[in-house]
Design a protein around this motif. Structure first.
Motif, PDB file in Angstrom:
ATOM      1  N   PHE A 162       0.826  -1.200   0.000  1.00  0.00           N
ATOM      2  CA  PHE A 162       0.000   0.000   0.000  1.00  0.00           C
ATOM      3  C   PHE A 162       0.867   1.259   0.000  1.00  0.00           C
ATOM      4  O   PHE A 162       0.482   2.289  -0.567  1.00  0.00           O
ATOM      5  N   ALA A 163       2.042   1.177   0.624  1.00  0.00           N
ATOM      6  CA  ALA A 163       2.962   2.322   0.661  1.00  0.00           C
ATOM      7  C   ALA A 163       3.460   2.696  -0.731  1.00  0.00           C
ATOM      8  O   ALA A 163       3.955   3.814  -0.932  1.00  0.00           O
ATOM      9  N   CYS A 164       3.336   1.778  -1.694  1.00  0.00           N
ATOM     10  CA  CYS A 164       3.700   2.090  -3.079  1.00  0.00           C
ATOM     11  C   CYS A 164       2.626   2.927  -3.781  1.00  0.00           C
ATOM     12  O   CYS A 164       2.787   3.285  -4.947  1.00  0.00           O
ATOM     13  N   ARG A 165       1.536   3.192  -3.061  1.00  0.00           N
ATOM     14  CA  ARG A 165       0.395   3.943  -3.583  1.00  0.00           C
ATOM     15  C   ARG A 165      -0.181   3.317  -4.852  1.00  0.00           C
ATOM     16  O   ARG A 165      -0.293   3.968  -5.901  1.00  0.00           O
ATOM     17  N   PRO A 166      -0.549   2.041  -4.753  1.00  0.00           N
ATOM     18  CA  PRO A 166      -1.095   1.374  -5.937  1.00  0.00           C
ATOM     19  C   PRO A 166      -2.521   1.829  -6.219  1.00  0.00           C
ATOM     20  O   PRO A 166      -3.265   2.223  -5.321  1.00  0.00           O
ATOM     21  N   ARG A 167      -2.902   1.741  -7.476  1.00  0.00           N
ATOM     22  CA  ARG A 167      -4.302   1.882  -7.850  1.00  0.00           C
ATOM     23  C   ARG A 167      -4.925   0.505  -8.064  1.00  0.00           C
ATOM     24  O   ARG A 167      -6.145   0.371  -8.055  1.00  0.00           O
ATOM     25  N   VAL A 168      -4.056  -0.512  -8.264  1.00  0.00           N
ATOM     26  CA  VAL A 168      -4.492  -1.911  -8.318  1.00  0.00           C
ATOM     27  C   VAL A 168      -3.612  -2.706  -7.368  1.00  0.00           C
ATOM     28  O   VAL A 168      -2.384  -2.658  -7.456  1.00  0.00           O
ATOM     29  N   LEU A 169      -4.248  -3.445  -6.449  1.00  0.00           N
ATOM     30  CA  LEU A 169      -3.531  -4.234  -5.448  1.00  0.00           C
ATOM     31  C   LEU A 169      -3.911  -5.697  -5.621  1.00  0.00           C
ATOM     32  O   LEU A 169      -5.095  -6.055  -5.567  1.00  0.00           O
ATOM     33  N   LEU A 170      -2.903  -6.544  -5.843  1.00  0.00           N
ATOM     34  CA  LEU A 170      -3.104  -7.975  -6.035  1.00  0.00           C
ATOM     35  C   LEU A 170      -2.644  -8.713  -4.777  1.00  0.00           C
ATOM     36  O   LEU A 170      -1.482  -8.604  -4.386  1.00  0.00           O
ATOM     37  N   LEU A 171      -3.533  -9.469  -4.170  1.00  0.00           N
ATOM     38  CA  LEU A 171      -3.237 -10.164  -2.918  1.00  0.00           C
ATOM     39  C   LEU A 171      -3.297 -11.668  -3.156  1.00  0.00           C
ATOM     40  O   LEU A 171      -4.366 -12.229  -3.412  1.00  0.00           O
ATOM     41  N   ASP A 172      -2.131 -12.325  -3.078  1.00  0.00           N
ATOM     42  CA  ASP A 172      -2.036 -13.757  -3.346  1.00  0.00           C
ATOM     43  C   ASP A 172      -2.113 -14.518  -2.023  1.00  0.00           C
ATOM     44  O   ASP A 172      -1.130 -14.642  -1.302  1.00  0.00           O
ATOM     45  N   GLU A 173      -3.290 -14.988  -1.705  1.00  0.00           N
ATOM     46  CA  GLU A 173      -3.569 -15.754  -0.483  1.00  0.00           C
ATOM     47  C   GLU A 173      -3.026 -15.056   0.773  1.00  0.00           C
ATOM     48  O   GLU A 173      -2.202 -15.625   1.499  1.00  0.00           O
ATOM     49  N   PRO A 174      -3.470 -13.855   1.058  1.00  0.00           N
ATOM     50  CA  PRO A 174      -2.940 -13.114   2.210  1.00  0.00           C
ATOM     51  C   PRO A 174      -3.261 -13.749   3.550  1.00  0.00           C
ATOM     52  O   PRO A 174      -2.557 -13.493   4.533  1.00  0.00           O
ATOM     53  N   ALA A 175      -4.304 -14.566   3.614  1.00  0.00           N
ATOM     54  CA  ALA A 175      -4.681 -15.182   4.886  1.00  0.00           C
ATOM     55  C   ALA A 175      -4.082 -16.570   5.079  1.00  0.00           C
ATOM     56  O   ALA A 175      -4.327 -17.217   6.106  1.00  0.00           O
ATOM     57  N   ALA A 176      -3.275 -17.045   4.133  1.00  0.00           N
ATOM     58  CA  ALA A 176      -2.671 -18.374   4.254  1.00  0.00           C
ATOM     59  C   ALA A 176      -1.783 -18.445   5.494  1.00  0.00           C
ATOM     60  O   ALA A 176      -0.887 -17.620   5.677  1.00  0.00           O
ATOM     61  N   GLY A 177      -2.051 -19.410   6.348  1.00  0.00           N
ATOM     62  CA  GLY A 177      -1.250 -19.591   7.550  1.00  0.00           C
ATOM     63  C   GLY A 177      -1.643 -18.697   8.706  1.00  0.00           C
ATOM     64  O   GLY A 177      -1.084 -18.826   9.808  1.00  0.00           O
ATOM     65  N   VAL A 178      -2.567 -17.779   8.489  1.00  0.00           N
ATOM     66  CA  VAL A 178      -2.982 -16.853   9.544  1.00  0.00           C
ATOM     67  C   VAL A 178      -4.029 -17.541  10.412  1.00  0.00           C
ATOM     68  O   VAL A 178      -4.981 -18.130   9.892  1.00  0.00           O
ATOM     69  N   PRO A 179      -3.891 -17.491  11.739  1.00  0.00           N
ATOM     70  CA  PRO A 179      -4.888 -18.118  12.621  1.00  0.00           C
ATOM     71  C   PRO A 179      -6.291 -17.592  12.349  1.00  0.00           C
ATOM     72  O   PRO A 179      -6.476 -16.428  11.968  1.00  0.00           O
ATOM     73  N   GLU A 180      -7.259 -18.451  12.569  1.00  0.00           N
ATOM     74  CA  GLU A 180      -8.650 -18.128  12.274  1.00  0.00           C
ATOM     75  C   GLU A 180      -9.089 -16.813  12.904  1.00  0.00           C
ATOM     76  O   GLU A 180      -9.766 -15.994  12.275  1.00  0.00           O
ATOM     77  N   ALA A 181      -8.675 -16.580  14.132  1.00  0.00           N
ATOM     78  CA  ALA A 181      -9.116 -15.386  14.856  1.00  0.00           C
ATOM     79  C   ALA A 181      -8.619 -14.099  14.216  1.00  0.00           C
ATOM     80  O   ALA A 181      -9.207 -13.030  14.428  1.00  0.00           O
ATOM     81  N   GLU A 182      -7.539 -14.181  13.429  1.00  0.00           N
ATOM     82  CA  GLU A 182      -6.952 -12.981  12.838  1.00  0.00           C
ATOM     83  C   GLU A 182      -7.337 -12.785  11.370  1.00  0.00           C
ATOM     84  O   GLU A 182      -7.075 -11.723  10.803  1.00  0.00           O
ATOM     85  N   ARG A 183      -7.944 -13.798  10.768  1.00  0.00           N
ATOM     86  CA  ARG A 183      -8.205 -13.719   9.331  1.00  0.00           C
ATOM     87  C   ARG A 183      -9.211 -12.637   8.979  1.00  0.00           C
ATOM     88  O   ARG A 183      -9.019 -11.873   8.033  1.00  0.00           O
ATOM     89  N   HIS A 184     -10.311 -12.583   9.727  1.00  0.00           N
ATOM     90  CA  HIS A 184     -11.353 -11.617   9.383  1.00  0.00           C
ATOM     91  C   HIS A 184     -10.880 -10.194   9.623  1.00  0.00           C
ATOM     92  O   HIS A 184     -11.260  -9.280   8.891  1.00  0.00           O
ATOM     93  N   GLU A 185     -10.024  -9.989  10.628  1.00  0.00           N
ATOM     94  CA  GLU A 185      -9.450  -8.659  10.855  1.00  0.00           C
ATOM     95  C   GLU A 185      -8.612  -8.250   9.647  1.00  0.00           C
ATOM     96  O   GLU A 185      -8.677  -7.100   9.189  1.00  0.00           O
ATOM     97  N   LEU A 186      -7.833  -9.192   9.126  1.00  0.00           N
ATOM     98  CA  LEU A 186      -6.977  -8.903   7.985  1.00  0.00           C
ATOM     99  C   LEU A 186      -7.811  -8.491   6.777  1.00  0.00           C
ATOM    100  O   LEU A 186      -7.552  -7.460   6.145  1.00  0.00           O
TER     101      LEU A 186
END
Length: 250
Positions: A162-186
């Motif tokens: 996000f610091a690159c100031r994108p107008r298009v952001l591609l997220l490749d499985e950002p929640a992979a490995g993240v505990p269930e309790a933290e996924r929805h926050e992400l």
């Protein structure tokens, strides 16, 4: 609607293997769009083509109407296309403050003197603080990245993109490995990004996909299988057949 990102007839062959098969796709401006499909469907190959990590065998890629097919990855970032990876690419010995500062300074021309530029320019410090607040990192700014909870590491990686100031952001499985309790926050943090940032999400967790996306594209065997709203895709018996092996009545 305005098209933020588009592909036309995108093909990638690795020898005799066709990883993407004539993919024509549109990401609308401001969209929260998910790309799903079974393992081996070609999703990550598609993202790698979009970002210039690999070159297409055929077809074109357009960012806000401009042909970027031949551009190097760093030039695509400069044009407003940023991504995250399945496995984070962070520097474990750096803090979030340093990591975000490096990304902001690089974008603004600080380069190799990023540490000096970060400390001497008020606008960079203000931007680091704003990004840290947006991605819920203010309480860990001075912690080594290696010591952060994994969910925080994933948030930091998205913050760097996000610091690159994108107008298009591609997220490749950002929640992979993240505990269930933290996924929805992400995902809630990503969903709350300004609408001038269009987001394409690759994710296997269907609950997250359905809660995040306003449109879903399904890829199977390197080709686009179907596309529609969350309701249309979630109730499509052909999609259930692809994921669950259920039979589809003729």
């Amino acid at each position: 609607m305005t098209i933020a990102l588009e592909t036309k007839g995108l093909v990638k062959r690795f020898g005799g293997l066709q990883a993407t098969d004539n993919v024509s796709f549109q990401l609308q401006q401001g969209a929260r769009h998910a790309l799903i499909g079974p393992n081996g469907a070609g999703k990550t190959t598609f993202i790698n083509l979009l970002t210039g990590v690999i070159k297409p065998t055929a077809g074109q890629i357009f960012l806000e109407g401009q042909d970027i097919t031949g551009l190097r990855p760093e030039l695509r970032v400069q044009r407003g296309l940023a991504r995250t990876f399945q496995i984070n690419q962070l520097f474990p010995a750096m803090t979030p403050l340093e990591t975000i500062g490096l990304a902001v300074s690089e974008r603004t021309g600080g380069g190799r003197d990023w540490w000096r530029v970060t400390g001497s320019r008020r606008e960079i410090i203000d931007e680091i603080v704003e990004i840290a607040q947006r991605f819920r990192l203010t309480d860990v700014l001075d912690e080594k990245t290696s010591n952060l909870a994994y969910g925080k590491q994933r948030l930091l990686e998205i913050a760097v993109a996000f610091a690159c100031r994108p107008r298009v952001l591609l997220l490749d499985e950002p929640a992979a490995g993240v505990p269930e309790a933290e996924r929805h926050e992400l995902l809630a943090t990503v969903a709350a990004l300004p609408r001038d940032v269009s987001v394409l999400l690759i994710e296997h967790d269907m609950d997250l996909v359905f809660s995040f996306a306003d449109r879903i594209t399904v890829m199977v065997n390197g080709a686009l299988f179907t596309e529609g709203t969350v309701e249309e895709v979630s109730t499509d018996p052909r999609v259930r057949a692809v994921y669950l092996g259920e039979s589809v009545d003729e």
